[in-house]
Design a protein around this motif. Structure first.
Motif, PDB file in Angstrom:
ATOM      1  N   LEU A 108     -26.010  18.534  -2.784  1.00 48.78           N
ATOM      2  CA  LEU A 108     -25.220  18.704  -3.875  1.00 48.78           C
ATOM      3  C   LEU A 108     -26.184  18.428  -4.911  1.00 48.78           C
ATOM      4  N   ASN A 109     -26.592  19.315  -6.008  1.00 47.31           N
ATOM      5  CA  ASN A 109     -27.569  19.312  -7.059  1.00 47.31           C
ATOM      6  C   ASN A 109     -26.745  19.717  -8.372  1.00 47.31           C
ATOM      7  N   ALA A 110     -27.231  19.224  -9.551  1.00 48.23           N
ATOM      8  CA  ALA A 110     -26.612  19.556 -10.946  1.00 48.23           C
ATOM      9  C   ALA A 110     -27.374  21.035 -11.003  1.00 48.23           C
ATOM     10  N   TYR A 111     -26.934  21.937 -11.798  1.00 45.74           N
ATOM     11  CA  TYR A 111     -27.218  22.894 -12.175  1.00 45.74           C
ATOM     12  C   TYR A 111     -27.123  23.407 -13.407  1.00 45.74           C
ATOM     13  N   ILE A 112     -28.258  23.371 -14.273  1.00 36.35           N
ATOM     14  CA  ILE A 112     -28.003  23.669 -15.791  1.00 36.35           C
ATOM     15  C   ILE A 112     -28.159  24.925 -16.215  1.00 36.35           C
ATOM     16  N   SER A 113     -27.237  25.352 -17.101  1.00 31.49           N
ATOM     17  CA  SER A 113     -27.234  26.687 -17.557  1.00 31.49           C
ATOM     18  C   SER A 113     -28.028  26.738 -18.829  1.00 31.49           C
ATOM     19  N   CYS A 114     -29.084  27.678 -19.218  1.00 29.41           N
ATOM     20  CA  CYS A 114     -29.847  27.567 -20.310  1.00 29.41           C
ATOM     21  C   CYS A 114     -29.497  28.782 -20.979  1.00 29.41           C
ATOM     22  N   ASN A 115     -29.992  28.689 -22.385  1.00 32.59           N
ATOM     23  CA  ASN A 115     -29.858  29.810 -23.438  1.00 32.59           C
ATOM     24  C   ASN A 115     -30.941  30.690 -23.520  1.00 32.59           C
ATOM     25  N   GLY A 116     -31.884  31.113 -22.825  1.00 34.05           N
ATOM     26  CA  GLY A 116     -33.115  31.758 -22.942  1.00 34.05           C
ATOM     27  C   GLY A 116     -34.321  30.829 -22.893  1.00 34.05           C
ATOM     28  N   ASP A 117     -34.288  29.541 -22.538  1.00 30.50           N
ATOM     29  CA  ASP A 117     -35.097  28.540 -22.098  1.00 30.50           C
ATOM     30  C   ASP A 117     -35.131  27.610 -21.077  1.00 30.50           C
ATOM     31  N   ALA A 118     -35.001  28.448 -19.794  1.00 30.37           N
ATOM     32  CA  ALA A 118     -34.818  27.608 -18.724  1.00 30.37           C
ATOM     33  C   ALA A 118     -36.352  27.593 -18.090  1.00 30.37           C
ATOM     34  N   ARG A 119     -37.336  28.545 -18.264  1.00 29.82           N
ATOM     35  CA  ARG A 119     -38.577  28.289 -18.088  1.00 29.82           C
ATOM     36  C   ARG A 119     -39.281  26.856 -18.539  1.00 29.82           C
ATOM     37  N   GLU A 120     -38.895  26.594 -20.294  1.00 33.37           N
ATOM     38  CA  GLU A 120     -39.249  25.708 -20.792  1.00 33.37           C
ATOM     39  C   GLU A 120     -38.889  24.573 -20.316  1.00 33.37           C
ATOM     40  N   ALA A 121     -37.399  24.400 -20.101  1.00 33.22           N
ATOM     41  CA  ALA A 121     -36.774  23.272 -19.480  1.00 33.22           C
ATOM     42  C   ALA A 121     -37.314  22.852 -18.096  1.00 33.22           C
ATOM     43  N   ALA A 122     -37.423  24.042 -17.343  1.00 30.25           N
ATOM     44  CA  ALA A 122     -38.143  23.659 -15.857  1.00 30.25           C
ATOM     45  C   ALA A 122     -39.205  22.846 -16.071  1.00 30.25           C
ATOM     46  N   GLU A 123     -40.277  23.481 -16.981  1.00 32.97           N
ATOM     47  CA  GLU A 123     -41.577  22.713 -17.063  1.00 32.97           C
ATOM     48  C   GLU A 123     -41.403  21.360 -17.624  1.00 32.97           C
ATOM     49  N   PHE A 124     -40.560  21.101 -18.821  1.00 33.81           N
ATOM     50  CA  PHE A 124     -40.316  19.895 -19.331  1.00 33.81           C
ATOM     51  C   PHE A 124     -39.787  18.927 -17.945  1.00 33.81           C
ATOM     52  N   TYR A 125     -38.970  19.303 -17.325  1.00 32.24           N
ATOM     53  CA  TYR A 125     -38.336  18.233 -16.299  1.00 32.24           C
ATOM     54  C   TYR A 125     -39.438  18.151 -15.347  1.00 32.24           C
ATOM     55  N   LYS A 126     -40.229  19.077 -15.155  1.00 32.29           N
ATOM     56  CA  LYS A 126     -41.254  18.758 -14.266  1.00 32.29           C
ATOM     57  C   LYS A 126     -42.375  17.741 -14.741  1.00 32.29           C
TER      58      LYS A 126
END
Length: 143
Positions: free
Chosen positions: A4-22
């Motif tokens: 069971l995981n959290a799944y975040i919906s982004c508004n065109g910035d998923a790549r940036e969000a993924a790198e930030f969380y990394k």
């Protein structure tokens, strides 16, 4: 095993969000764009470079998923988290699906998805959005 995981919906910035969380949680990020599935599902040209699915397999057991919201799908800031339930045992995962959907509404039926898994989406009777995925053997290391 079922996750069971959290799944975040982004508004065109998923790549940036993924790198930030990394940068916060460490680990590795796996990403697929909508273009990867061109011809297998309807898609607008404006969405081809957007992230259809990103998965952070962070350090210390932290896992997080996210995706860009496709054009035409409403995006409401502040309510962009869903719960993602995934596992390889279809009978177990479908049993969870059946129970979660009781009294709720199915927004996408459980069926074969372009990436090879069996996938569906629903909102349970409490208004919680769920993405439910029966993970194929080829995708087992990406969830």
């Amino acid at each position: 095993m079922v996750k069971l995981n959290a799944y975040i919906s982004c508004n065109g910035d998923a790549r940036e969000a993924a790198e930030f969380y990394k940068s916060v949680f460490g680990g590795e990020v796996y990403m697929d764009t909508y273009e990867k599935f061109a011809g297998k599902m309807p898609m607008l040209d404006a969405d081809k470079d957007k992230i259809m699915h990103a998965y952070l397999k962070g350090d210390n057991g932290i896992e997080l998923m996210m995706a860009d919201t496709p054009t035409g799908v409403p995006f409401t800031k502040g309510s962009q988290i869903s719960l993602s339930l995934s596992g390889e045992d279809e009978a177990v995962v479908r049993a969870y699906w059946d129970k979660l959907s009781e009294g709720g509404s199915v927004t996408m039926p459980m069926e074969k998805a372009p990436w090879g898994d069996v996938f569906g989406m629903l909102t349970d009777k409490f208004g919680i959005n769920w993405m439910v995925d029966v993970t194929s053997a080829e995708n087992a290391d990406k969830v």
